[in-house]
Design an enzyme around this catalytic site. Structure first.
Site, PDB file in Angstrom:
ATOM      1  N   ARG A  85      12.985   3.265  -0.551  1.00  0.00           N
ATOM      2  CA  ARG A  85      11.599   3.325  -1.052  1.00  0.00           C
ATOM      3  C   ARG A  85      11.580   3.694  -2.533  1.00  0.00           C
ATOM      4  NH1 ARG A  85       7.753   7.217   2.092  1.00  0.00           N
ATOM      5  NH2 ARG A  85       6.199   6.264   0.742  1.00  0.00           N
ATOM      6  N   CYS A  99       6.061  -5.419   0.244  1.00  0.00           N
ATOM      7  CA  CYS A  99       6.221  -4.070  -0.318  1.00  0.00           C
ATOM      8  C   CYS A  99       6.140  -2.993   0.779  1.00  0.00           C
ATOM      9  CB  CYS A  99       5.206  -3.864  -1.433  1.00  0.00           C
ATOM     10  SG  CYS A  99       5.730  -2.637  -2.620  1.00  0.00           S
ATOM     11  N   GLY A 118       0.861  -1.185   0.000  1.00  0.00           N
ATOM     12  CA  GLY A 118       0.000   0.000   0.000  1.00  0.00           C
ATOM     13  C   GLY A 118       0.885   1.218   0.000  1.00  0.00           C
ATOM     14  N   GLU A 119       0.687   2.078   0.963  1.00  0.00           N
ATOM     15  CA  GLU A 119       1.517   3.279   1.056  1.00  0.00           C
ATOM     16  C   GLU A 119       2.037   3.351   2.494  1.00  0.00           C
ATOM     17  OE1 GLU A 119       3.468   6.758   0.566  1.00  0.00           O
ATOM     18  OE2 GLU A 119       1.941   6.537   2.104  1.00  0.00           O
ATOM     19  N   SER A 120       3.341   3.199   2.628  1.00  0.00           N
ATOM     20  CA  SER A 120       3.897   2.980   3.967  1.00  0.00           C
ATOM     21  C   SER A 120       3.748   4.190   4.896  1.00  0.00           C
ATOM     22  CB  SER A 120       5.359   2.553   3.874  1.00  0.00           C
ATOM     23  OG  SER A 120       6.102   3.498   3.139  1.00  0.00           O
ATOM     24  N   GLU A 129       0.338 -11.700  -3.661  1.00  0.00           N
ATOM     25  CA  GLU A 129      -1.128 -11.746  -3.516  1.00  0.00           C
ATOM     26  C   GLU A 129      -1.850 -11.222  -4.763  1.00  0.00           C
ATOM     27  OE1 GLU A 129       0.850  -9.547  -2.303  1.00  0.00           O
ATOM     28  OE2 GLU A 129      -0.088  -7.585  -2.283  1.00  0.00           O
ATOM     29  N   ILE A 172       5.380  -3.033  -7.733  1.00  0.00           N
ATOM     30  CA  ILE A 172       4.618  -1.793  -7.933  1.00  0.00           C
ATOM     31  C   ILE A 172       5.221  -0.701  -7.054  1.00  0.00           C
ATOM     32  CG2 ILE A 172       2.349  -0.695  -7.802  1.00  0.00           C
ATOM     33  CD1 ILE A 172       1.145  -3.558  -7.896  1.00  0.00           C
ATOM     34  N   ARG A 173       5.828   0.275  -7.678  1.00  0.00           N
ATOM     35  CA  ARG A 173       6.550   1.317  -6.904  1.00  0.00           C
ATOM     36  C   ARG A 173       7.307   0.675  -5.748  1.00  0.00           C
ATOM     37  NH1 ARG A 173       3.809   6.391  -4.753  1.00  0.00           N
ATOM     38  NH2 ARG A 173       5.853   7.320  -4.974  1.00  0.00           N
ATOM     39  N   HIS A 205       4.628  -8.444  -4.789  1.00  0.00           N
ATOM     40  CA  HIS A 205       3.258  -8.713  -4.316  1.00  0.00           C
ATOM     41  C   HIS A 205       2.763 -10.084  -4.779  1.00  0.00           C
ATOM     42  CE1 HIS A 205       2.024  -4.584  -3.120  1.00  0.00           C
ATOM     43  NE2 HIS A 205       2.947  -4.223  -3.985  1.00  0.00           N
TER      44      HIS A 205
HETATM   45  N1  GLN Z   1       5.815   2.907  -2.798  1.00  0.00           N
HETATM   46  C1  GLN Z   1       5.075   2.474  -1.665  1.00  0.00           C
HETATM   47  C2  GLN Z   1       5.663   3.038  -0.377  1.00  0.00           C
HETATM   48  O1  GLN Z   1       6.724   3.570  -0.399  1.00  0.00           O
HETATM   49  C3  GLN Z   1       5.036   0.955  -1.579  1.00  0.00           C
HETATM   50  C4  GLN Z   1       4.338   0.406  -2.786  1.00  0.00           C
HETATM   51  C5  GLN Z   1       3.605  -0.877  -2.582  1.00  0.00           C
HETATM   52  O2  GLN Z   1       3.349  -1.322  -1.455  1.00  0.00           O
HETATM   53  N2  GLN Z   1       3.206  -1.451  -3.685  1.00  0.00           N
HETATM   54  O3  GLN Z   1       5.057   2.958   0.637  1.00  0.00           O
END
Ligand code: GLN
Length: 193
Positions: free
Chosen positions: A106, A80, A48-50, A173, A135-136, A171
């Protein structure tokens, strides 16, 4: 039954629950409140987004209970953003849970458009090539002496295990392949022997 919690604050929660549901002996539960952390055999911190997830962990008073769970030896897998949450060091930022002796970068592969999928085997786990979705994604720049590196991709560390903790930059999942989820369940089983 093996009860596995998925931290349900933000990010890819439903996808992990869906993967776990396909493993017959597993009872997957979403975890929003600290009471739900009691009696877990394992916990997944999803992608997600940390930064957002880190803030929500504090708002919901989950930081100390998750740290306690980890210190008790309960297996925890961070995918991630979940990996970023577990790291002791995040380049140029303050850490969140600070549980695993790794340094992470990151967004190590660039922005959302630089997301990609590769098929690779993780020899420590299985010879089967499995799809790895980035993903990112972050990657790991340094590990401590107890780390077992499970996978490097173009010389960057993307999967590591340290005692009861497991992290992946990618990921599992988001694909149908359950290899990594089975691996985590085996880790939980070995933990309770
Ligand atoms: N870029 C996100 C972060 O820095 C992590 C991306 C992800 O969980 N797919 O939190």
């Amino acid at each position: 039954m093996i009860t596995v919690g998925v931290l349900d604050l933000q990010g890819g929660v439903a996808e992990h629950l869906k993967s776990l549901e396909q493993i017959p002996e597993v009872n997957p539960i979403p975890v929003k409140k600290k009471e739900k952390l009691n009696n877990l055999d394992g916990l997944i911190l999803p992608g997600g987004e940390s930064t957002t997830m880190g803030k929500l962990i504090n708002i919901f008073n989950l930081k100390e209970p998750i740290i306690k769970l980890a210190k008790q030896g309960t297996p925890i897998w961070g995918t991630c953003a979940g990996m970023i949450l577990l790291a002791q060091k995040i380049k140029d930022e303050t850490n969140h849970l600070g549980l695993m002796n790794i340094t992470v970068q990151r967004n190590g592969y660039g922005n959302q458009l630089d997301s990609f999928v590769v098929k690779k085997a993780i020899p420590e786990i299985s010879d089967k090539k499995i799809p790895l979705v980035f993903i990112r994604a972050p990657y790991i720049t340094e590990v401590g002496p107890k780390a077992k590196i499970l996978l490097k991709l173009n010389n960057k560390i993307v999967a590591v295990e340290e005692d009861n903790l497991l992290v992946t930059s990618f990921h599992p999942e988001l694909e149908d392949d359950l290899t990594m989820h089975h691996y985590f369940i085996e880790k939980i089983k070995n933990n309770s022997i």
